[in-house]
Scaffold this motif. Structure first.
Motif, PDB file in Angstrom:
ATOM      1  N   UNK A  10       3.527 -32.007  13.244  1.00 24.50           N
ATOM      2  CA  UNK A  10       3.672 -31.433  14.568  1.00 24.50           C
ATOM      3  C   UNK A  10       4.979 -30.723  14.826  1.00 24.50           C
ATOM      4  N   UNK A  11       5.707 -30.353  13.766  1.00 26.63           N
ATOM      5  CA  UNK A  11       6.976 -29.641  13.926  1.00 26.63           C
ATOM      6  C   UNK A  11       6.730 -28.135  13.890  1.00 26.63           C
ATOM      7  N   UNK A  12       7.633 -27.340  14.507  1.00 27.52           N
ATOM      8  CA  UNK A  12       7.446 -25.880  14.502  1.00 27.52           C
ATOM      9  C   UNK A  12       7.429 -25.320  13.086  1.00 27.52           C
ATOM     10  N   UNK A  13       6.490 -24.443  12.828  1.00 29.21           N
ATOM     11  CA  UNK A  13       6.297 -23.863  11.498  1.00 29.21           C
ATOM     12  C   UNK A  13       7.216 -22.660  11.312  1.00 29.21           C
ATOM     13  N   UNK A  14       7.722 -22.491  10.098  1.00 28.68           N
ATOM     14  CA  UNK A  14       8.461 -21.292   9.727  1.00 28.68           C
ATOM     15  C   UNK A  14       8.216 -21.053   8.238  1.00 28.68           C
ATOM     16  N   UNK A  15       9.214 -20.519   7.523  1.00 32.07           N
ATOM     17  CA  UNK A  15       9.049 -20.217   6.104  1.00 32.07           C
ATOM     18  C   UNK A  15      10.391 -20.338   5.403  1.00 32.07           C
ATOM     19  N   UNK A  16      10.397 -20.993   4.259  1.00 29.21           N
ATOM     20  CA  UNK A  16      11.629 -21.156   3.497  1.00 29.21           C
ATOM     21  C   UNK A  16      12.221 -19.804   3.113  1.00 29.21           C
ATOM     22  N   UNK A  62       0.818  -1.211   0.000  1.00 30.41           N
ATOM     23  CA  UNK A  62       0.000   0.000   0.000  1.00 30.41           C
ATOM     24  C   UNK A  62       0.855   1.266   0.000  1.00 30.41           C
ATOM     25  N   UNK A  63       2.149   1.120   0.298  1.00 28.44           N
ATOM     26  CA  UNK A  63       3.066   2.246   0.179  1.00 28.44           C
ATOM     27  C   UNK A  63       3.652   2.350  -1.225  1.00 28.44           C
ATOM     28  N   UNK A  64       3.161   1.526  -2.129  1.00 30.43           N
ATOM     29  CA  UNK A  64       3.637   1.587  -3.515  1.00 30.43           C
ATOM     30  C   UNK A  64       4.943   0.876  -3.754  1.00 30.43           C
ATOM     31  N   UNK A  65       5.309  -0.067  -2.867  1.00 32.06           N
ATOM     32  CA  UNK A  65       6.561  -0.791  -3.026  1.00 32.06           C
ATOM     33  C   UNK A  65       6.339  -2.300  -3.095  1.00 32.06           C
ATOM     34  N   UNK A  66       5.564  -2.788  -4.061  1.00 33.67           N
ATOM     35  CA  UNK A  66       5.390  -4.237  -4.187  1.00 33.67           C
ATOM     36  C   UNK A  66       6.685  -4.952  -4.527  1.00 33.67           C
ATOM     37  N   UNK A  67       7.665  -4.211  -5.060  1.00 39.53           N
ATOM     38  CA  UNK A  67       8.940  -4.827  -5.382  1.00 39.53           C
ATOM     39  C   UNK A  67       9.685  -5.296  -4.140  1.00 39.53           C
ATOM     40  N   UNK A  68       9.323  -4.759  -2.976  1.00 34.01           N
ATOM     41  CA  UNK A  68       9.964  -5.169  -1.728  1.00 34.01           C
ATOM     42  C   UNK A  68       9.292  -6.373  -1.080  1.00 34.01           C
ATOM     43  N   UNK A  69       8.146  -6.779  -1.587  1.00 30.66           N
ATOM     44  CA  UNK A  69       7.386  -7.857  -0.946  1.00 30.66           C
ATOM     45  C   UNK A  69       8.040  -9.206  -1.231  1.00 30.66           C
ATOM     46  N   UNK A  70       8.356  -9.913  -0.165  1.00 30.30           N
ATOM     47  CA  UNK A  70       8.945 -11.245  -0.261  1.00 30.30           C
ATOM     48  C   UNK A  70       7.827 -12.248  -0.555  1.00 30.30           C
ATOM     49  N   UNK A  71       7.853 -12.846  -1.718  1.00 27.65           N
ATOM     50  CA  UNK A  71       6.720 -13.625  -2.223  1.00 27.65           C
ATOM     51  C   UNK A  71       6.678 -15.034  -1.652  1.00 27.65           C
ATOM     52  N   UNK A  72       5.492 -15.471  -1.245  1.00 26.26           N
ATOM     53  CA  UNK A  72       5.271 -16.892  -0.932  1.00 26.26           C
ATOM     54  C   UNK A  72       5.389 -17.690  -2.216  1.00 26.26           C
ATOM     55  N   UNK A  73       6.186 -18.765  -2.180  1.00 32.39           N
ATOM     56  CA  UNK A  73       6.415 -19.562  -3.387  1.00 32.39           C
ATOM     57  C   UNK A  73       5.563 -20.830  -3.424  1.00 32.39           C
ATOM     58  N   UNK A  74       4.709 -21.025  -2.416  1.00 33.07           N
ATOM     59  CA  UNK A  74       3.809 -22.178  -2.427  1.00 33.07           C
ATOM     60  C   UNK A  74       4.502 -23.507  -2.259  1.00 33.07           C
ATOM     61  N   UNK A  75       5.691 -23.521  -1.639  1.00 27.27           N
ATOM     62  CA  UNK A  75       6.449 -24.773  -1.534  1.00 27.27           C
ATOM     63  C   UNK A  75       5.942 -25.669  -0.418  1.00 27.27           C
ATOM     64  N   UNK A  76       5.348 -25.082   0.628  1.00 28.25           N
ATOM     65  CA  UNK A  76       4.810 -25.798   1.797  1.00 28.25           C
ATOM     66  C   UNK A  76       5.876 -26.431   2.692  1.00 28.25           C
ATOM     67  N   UNK A  77       7.139 -26.318   2.357  1.00 26.61           N
ATOM     68  CA  UNK A  77       8.154 -27.135   3.003  1.00 26.61           C
ATOM     69  C   UNK A  77       8.371 -26.803   4.473  1.00 26.61           C
ATOM     70  N   UNK A  78       8.360 -25.520   4.822  1.00 24.45           N
ATOM     71  CA  UNK A  78       8.593 -25.158   6.218  1.00 24.45           C
ATOM     72  C   UNK A  78       7.304 -24.828   6.953  1.00 24.45           C
ATOM     73  N   UNK A  79       6.193 -24.767   6.239  1.00 25.14           N
ATOM     74  CA  UNK A  79       4.922 -24.429   6.888  1.00 25.14           C
ATOM     75  C   UNK A  79       4.023 -25.660   6.974  1.00 25.14           C
ATOM     76  N   UNK A  80       3.260 -25.940   5.930  1.00 19.96           N
ATOM     77  CA  UNK A  80       2.286 -27.030   5.999  1.00 19.96           C
ATOM     78  C   UNK A  80       2.949 -28.376   6.233  1.00 19.96           C
ATOM     79  N   UNK A  81       4.074 -28.634   5.556  1.00 21.62           N
ATOM     80  CA  UNK A  81       4.741 -29.928   5.727  1.00 21.62           C
ATOM     81  C   UNK A  81       5.146 -30.159   7.174  1.00 21.62           C
TER      82      UNK A  81
END
Length: 724
Positions: free
Chosen positions: A397-403, A373-392
């Protein structure tokens, strides 16, 4: 001598003050014209919200940490401060038997109320609002070894005594009629507790195959009493839960999350779901959040291979039902397979749908909304849909994070605040691990110098981004490049770092990655033999292809060879393959999703993937591997396992000894080598001799498996240890 810092060393936990929020370089600005709808205010029952982005429910494991709730508070605080209009917690079990597993919190048990009060206060301090998701797993409860608050073995309960595949042999007990009524009251009691804690509202979890959803479906509700036997009676449980919750908290926001489609053959039809919506609307709901599918469905729903915005049609259908009803002002929230606010704007622009719920994108970037909303979408770190550190991780039952954001759900351990002693930090390698280290150091005010031997950033992500369905892998690279520039880091491209370059450094993170392993095979030096890097960067000539190596890279290479680079084409194919109405509204609209490699797409039968032992697709995430392999099988790709020996490569053929010991010629106008990697760690000895503080992370430390989750996490831990 300066000792090498172990990359996986434990970094001491630092308590973060309640007022500490992430450093940001994004200036305040008016909402960009292309985000005018998503950036507009709205109301959700009694709540006045500044934008139309809800942070969807995510189970993180923080809910049960015995730390007074400070880690959960830090996690939610960053996302509230980063612009999430409303946060939905991970599922909070309404009773002991409602837990999905040992890492689910229950109000009133083990200090849960105090932990959530800490988290709610943190969200409010950051100017946000938060709803408690009221949850009951039903037959999805994994109860092995679990005990209730009285020390008795936890029961698994359901509308009918029907297990599911992942239940490990546990058959749930069928709830009696009295127990059903008690369970309805459990939801109401949990809502009252949420109000007492200070939550702004509650969301009833009635989607994704959990208990409320189980009561609705003829697949899982075989009862013939007042709670089953007809569609109307199967809907009664959901109706009574909503009625009881609304009565319990008359002044709070109340929403429900429904499956727009179960994606289970023989389950509730669209007409059944729409009928339930019409029954729920008069009960005082403030919003319906539309989910998709069951966990046991064999239709992919949130993997990277699923087209962007694929499930918007389900939300739009429900929105049409609501708008045509006597309660047209009940809000409708869409979700699933949207990655950023440009996706959200496309969904909301016609005003049929009121808001969007993004979940994993808030793991990838807590400042997703603020930056956009500040006009800087280029700075947004994109979710890549890998699921490896979150859903997997969540499903085991392991702690969730993000690749792509290894700080996610570890904000307390790795607070973002300016370093008291800025240092010169050199990062060797511009792949995902190197970028994670460089960005983290730059955010905290260190003098960062990034060295990348090739002329582009990205490393393995740059290769992944040309795989059909993985175009979003370009997004985190783009964001890291923009943020490093914003924060004044020096980036050397096309320049391999030397020990002399690094001698004056205070801290070196060696994230130089891997190189393809050479194969000692007669004919491997022929011109039609390519490494996977050559194949993905330069394309593959026409003709039959043999892929040596059936791990994750081999599977990706086969997809590269056989699938269209046009996301619109893949969306049509996806809809036909799974017999679902797939929206193409968001397909192919972002520049980062456009492939940059010219390639020839060939029929699957012209591609053979070979493997000596182990599983095909080994290394691909738990919830994505079956999708990746299914796509290849659908395309007709041959997968040959148990290869005893690779014998030789000749023009037009790869000779192998198969599992029976027979010599076989595999058609191969081209051979692509995906037979593993070797560490690129040639600076280690020189840095040690020069007494430069350094750490080796990712593939450069251990090339036995290309594991980006491990690599980015090691990079974060190393740069924090070297440059606090």
């Amino acid at each position: 001598m300066t000792a090498v810092v172990p990359p996986a060393a434990t970094v001491p936990v630092t308590t973060v003050p309640a007022a500490t929020v992430p450093v940001t370089t994004v200036p305040a600005a008016t909402v960009p014209a292309d985000l005018r709808t998503v950036g507009s205010p709205w109301t959700l029952g009694p709540l006045h919200l500044p934008n139309r982005v809800v942070m969807g429910s995510m189970h993180t494991g923080l809910e049960v940490l015995d730390d007074g709730g400070v880690a959960m508070a830090a996690f939610y605080r960053e996302r509230a401060a980063g612009g999430a209009a409303c946060i939905i917690t991970g599922g909070i079990a309404v009773s002991d038997e409602a837990r999905g597993g040992p890492d689910f919190a229950v109000f009133g048990v083990g200090g849960a109320d105090e932990r959530f009060r800490t988290a709610v206060d943190a969200v409010h301090d950051a100017g946000g609002t938060v709803l408690a998701q009221l949850f009951h797993a039903g037959r999805y409860a994994l109860v092995g070894g679990l005990q209730d608050r009285h020390g008795r073995p936890q029961r698994a309960v359901a509308p009918s005594a029907l297990p599911w595949a992942a239940a490990r042999g546990v058959v749930p007990e069928e709830l009696t009629a009295d127990e059903v009524r008690r369970t309805v009251e459990d939801f109401a009691a949990a809502a009252r507790t949420a109000a007492a804690i200070g939550f702004d509202g509650v969301e009833i979890m009635a989607s994704e195959g959990y208990l409320v959803n189980q009561f609705q479906s003829p697949l899982t509700n075989l009862r013939d009493d007042e709670w089953g036997g007809t569609p109307e009676k199967r809907r009664r449980f959901a109706v009574e839960v909503v009625r009881a919750v609304r009565t319990a908290v008359p002044d709070l926001a109340v929403t429900i999350r429904l499956s727009g489609a179960d994606l289970m053959p023989g389950s509730s039809s669209d007409a059944d779901v729409d009928a339930l919506v019409l029954e729920l609307l008069p009960l005082g709901l403030d919003a319906i959040s539309v989910g998709i599918g069951w966990h046991e469905s064999r239709t992919p729903t949130i993997q990277a291979a699923v087209p962007h915005g694929a499930w918007i049609e389900q939300a739009a259908r429900i929105a049409d039902v609501v708008r045509a009803s006597d309660h047209p002002h009940v809000r409708v929230i869409a979700s699933n397979r949207m990655t950023d606010l440009r996706d959200a704007e496309a969904v909301l622009a016609d005003r049929r749908i009121d808001a969007v719920a993004l979940a994993r994108p808030f793991l990838a970037d807590a400042q997703l909304v603020e930056r956009s909303l500040a006009g800087r979408p280029d700075l947004v770190n994109t979710c890549i849909g890998c699921n490896q550190a979150c859903l997997d991780r969540s499903v085991v039952g392991a702690p969730v994070s993000c690749l792509v954001n290894p700080r996610a759900a570890r904000e307390l351990q790795f607070p973002l605040r300016p370093s008291s002693e800025p240092k010169r930090v050199d990062v060797v390698g511009g792949g995902p691990a190197g970028l994670a280290a460089a960005v983290d150091a730059a955010r905290r005010g260190h003098d960062v110098r990034l060295w990348e031997a090739s002329d582009v950033l990205g490393g393995q992500f740059g290769l992944a981004a040309v795989i059909p369905g993985k175009e979003d892998y370009a997004g985190p690279v783009q964001a890291a490049r923009a943020e490093l520039a914003e924060r004044g880091a020096t980036v050397h491209l096309g320049r391999a770092a030397t020990v002399d370059d690094l001698t004056g450094s205070d801290a070196v993170v060696l994230a130089s990655g891997v190189v393809p392993r050479e194969v000692a095979l007669p004919g491997a030096d022929l011109s039609h033999v390519l490494t996977y890097e050559q194949a993905l960067r330069e394309g593959v000539p026409e003709g039959s292809v043999a892929v040596i190596g059936g791990g994750g890279i081999g599977v990706d290479t086969a997809a590269f060879l056989t699938e269209s680079s046009d996301e619109a084409v893949r969306a049509v194919e996806f809809a036909a393959r799974w017999d679902v109405p797939v929206s193409t509204e968001l397909v192919g609209d972002l520049p980062q999703r456009q492939p940059t490699v010219h390639r020839t797409v060939r029929p699957g039968h012209m591609v053979t993937v070979l493997r000596r032992n182990g599983k095909f697709g080994q290394g691909v995430g738990l919830t994505s591997r079956w999708v990746a392999l299914g796509r290849l099988r659908d395309a007709g790709v041959r997968m040959v396992g148990d290869v005893q020996e690779y014998l030789r490569i000749e023009p037009g053929a790869l000779w192998i000894r198969d599992g029976s010991g027979t010599e076989v010629a595999v058609p191969a106008d081209v051979v692509v080598l995906c037979a593993g990697q070797e560490a690129r760690d040639d600076l280690v000895a020189g840095l040690r001799s020069a007494d430069v503080p350094f750490a080796v992370v990712g593939g450069a430390r251990d090339a036995r498996a290309v594991d980006a989750v491990r690599a980015t996490s090691e990079a974060l831990e190393a740069v924090r240890a070297l440059a606090p």
